[in-house]
Write an enzyme that holds these catalytic residues in place. Structure first.
Site, PDB file in Angstrom:
ATOM      1  CD  GLU A 175      -3.291  -0.982   1.985  1.00 37.42           C
ATOM      2  OE1 GLU A 175      -3.125  -0.085   2.446  1.00 37.42           O
ATOM      3  OE2 GLU A 175      -4.118  -2.311   2.068  1.00 37.42           O
ATOM      4  CD  GLU A 294      -3.717  -6.213   3.584  1.00 36.30           C
ATOM      5  OE1 GLU A 294      -4.103  -5.792   3.766  1.00 36.30           O
ATOM      6  OE2 GLU A 294      -2.406  -5.886   3.238  1.00 36.30           O
TER       7      GLU A 294
END
Ligand code: AHR
Length: 494
Positions: A175, A294
């Site tokens: 991220e 994820e």
């Protein structure tokens, strides 16, 4: 009146092979995922194998866990791997900047790789781009994988592992549009290029993963700025979703959560479109896989250590995600449910010596039979309900969803069928084409009379798998699925 659904299996039309990696996992230094959930230390009264708790190891072995991603998540971009090797008593204590508290570093690289070895999973390491350096990342790869006599290889041997670990999967940050450094896509492309240059040079056969985003704009800008396709093997995206309270939700919110899970397919499609635009479609000179590293339900009640209650509803939403991944198996190379133990949509809960599994654990058990098989087309024509999603769009949510796969020699078919209706049974008529007729079936069922049903330390077996009473002969048959149920069945063909 029961619902009625037609499930037309076209075994002559395949989507590709369902990589076992689509059923992968993720364990971060967050809350009680690692400490308590996985690691209790060698001196713990909780039964353990070299500090790794035995009940967790056994449960993940039973599931055939194909891979585990570690050490984060946001934690990864502030993790300095050298803190976690060598004698445990001498390891530094650090702040866990993202998730609070202090990190003892008791569980580090060698402990994680021992854990993967014991459950038979492939490790997937996430290197620190946010606060780390290319040198630190390439040293980590050398420590793990170099077979020779360098200082890092000697350090590994001194720490008990003379043989290289051969870690294949490496992601360059996590991220990085957010907690991994708040990069602009073009800046991340430059950083990625730097990191990947050295990782590629050192680990020719390793698979390098870049951080993508569920917003297509990030992917397009990152890919547009990267160019050096030889440095990139996979692009990762994440998707979390929620609707209503974790356990006290309305019937509308039950359906709402099922609707939110449909974002997963759209995220994959958007990432695939960006890759097609910049790199070219699969089968061309370069093919880049998509990794959803994820995914899962993130309820608003997940606060302290991101712990939440995981219900049957969450598993029913995940069934649709697993069906979607199987349909996209030609493009998606890996997926990792977040997270394995005690955090978010976990498979396992622990509390000191207590241990129990979630409905999602059972769901993964039902889908095991798809691992490594060929995904075949399944046209589901059944009841749908209109639901407004969080992006404002009204979509049709299928109450019955399913997926099918066959062994390469077409002697067996694995079928997973869900009836997500809260109150109606479903008569599901399966028809087969393109393969020998069915000559028997064995299956199990996950079911409950309330979507909020969940297991607890006191009642660990409220939601369990049971043998399903099924029949499959010839090329057509009907299965009656109770409300709120998933069947996983292996059909013998010929
Ligand atoms: O899984 C919890 C967090 O969610 C991860 O650390 C991060 O990557 C994501 O935002």
């Amino acid at each position: 009146m029961p619902l009625s659904a037609k499930l037309a299996v076209r075994a002559d039309m395949t989507y590709g092979t369902i990589s076992p990696h689509l059923f992968g996992h993720f364990a971060e230094h967050l809350g009680r995922c690692i400490y308590d959930g996985l690691w209790v230390g060698e001196d713990s009264p909780i039964p353990n194998e070299g500090g790794l708790r035995t009940d967790t190891l056994e449960a993940l072995r039973r599931l055939g866990a194909p891979n585990v991603r570690w050490p984060g998540g946001c934690f990864a971009d502030d993790y300095h791997w050298e803190d976690g090797i060598g004698p445990r008593a001498e390891r530094p204590r650090r702040l866990n900047l993202w998730w609070g508290g202090e990190e003892s570093n008791e569980f580090g690289t060698d402990e994680f790789l021992a854990f993967c070895g014991r459950i038979g999973a492939e490790p997937y390491l996430c290197a620190n781009v946010g606060s780390g350096t290319p040198a630190e990342a390439r040293d980590w790869m050398e420590y793990c994988n170099w077979a020779g006599d360098t200082t890092w290889a000697r350090r590994r041997a001194a720490n008990g592992h003379p043989e290289p670990y051969h870690v294949k999967w490496w992601s360059v940050g996590n991220e990085n549009w957010g907690c991994g450094g708040h990069f602009e896509p073009e800046e991340y492309a430059a950083a990625y290029r730097r990191f990947a240059t050295y990782l590629r040079r050192l680990g020719g056969g390793c698979r390098l993963v870049a951080c993508g985003h569920s917003t297509p704009d990030w992917n397009r800008r990152f890919l547009g700025a990267l160019h050096n396709w030889h440095l990139l093997d996979h692009l990762s995206i994440h998707r979390y979703y929620s609707r209503g309270h974790q356990t006290e939700f309305s019937a509308a919110d039950h359906l709402g959560l099922l609707a939110e899970a449909t974002f997963v397919g759209e995220d994959i499609k958007a990432a695939a479109d960006a890759l097609d635009l910049h790199v070219g479609p699969p089968g061309g000179t370069k093919s880049i896989g998509i990794i959803m590293d994820e995914w899962g339900v993130w309820h608003p009640q997940a606060q302290q250590g991101l712990e939440q209650i995981n219900t049957l509803r969450d598993a029913l939403a995940a069934a649709y995600v697993l069906d979607t991944l199987s349909r996209w198996c030609a493009r998606v190379t890996m997926a990792n449910l977040a997270q394995t133990i005690n955090v978010l949509q976990c498979l396992i809960h622990t509390d000191g010596p207590r241990f129990w599994v979630t409905p999602t654990y059972h769901l993964f058990d039902l889908y095991r039979g798809h691992m490594g098989q060929e995904a075949v087309r399944l046209l589901a024509d059944g009841p749908q309900v209109p639901v407004r999603r969080s992006d404002g769009r009204e979509i049709q949510v299928p109450l019955v969803c399913a997926s099918a796969s066959v062994t390469p020699n077409r002697t067996e078919m694995h079928l997973t069928v869900s009836n997500r209706s809260p109150d109606k049974a479903a008569e599901c008529t399966v028809t087969l084409t393109g393969c020998p007729p069915a000559s028997g079936v064995e299956g199990r069922i996950l079911a409950g009379d309330d979507p909020a049903l969940h297991n607890t330390a006191e009642e660990p077996a409220r939601v369990v798998l049971e043998g399903a009473d099924l029949r499959a002969e010839g090329d057509t048959w009907t299965w009656a699925l109770p409300p709120l149920s998933v069947v996983g069945a292996t059909v013998k063909l010929g």
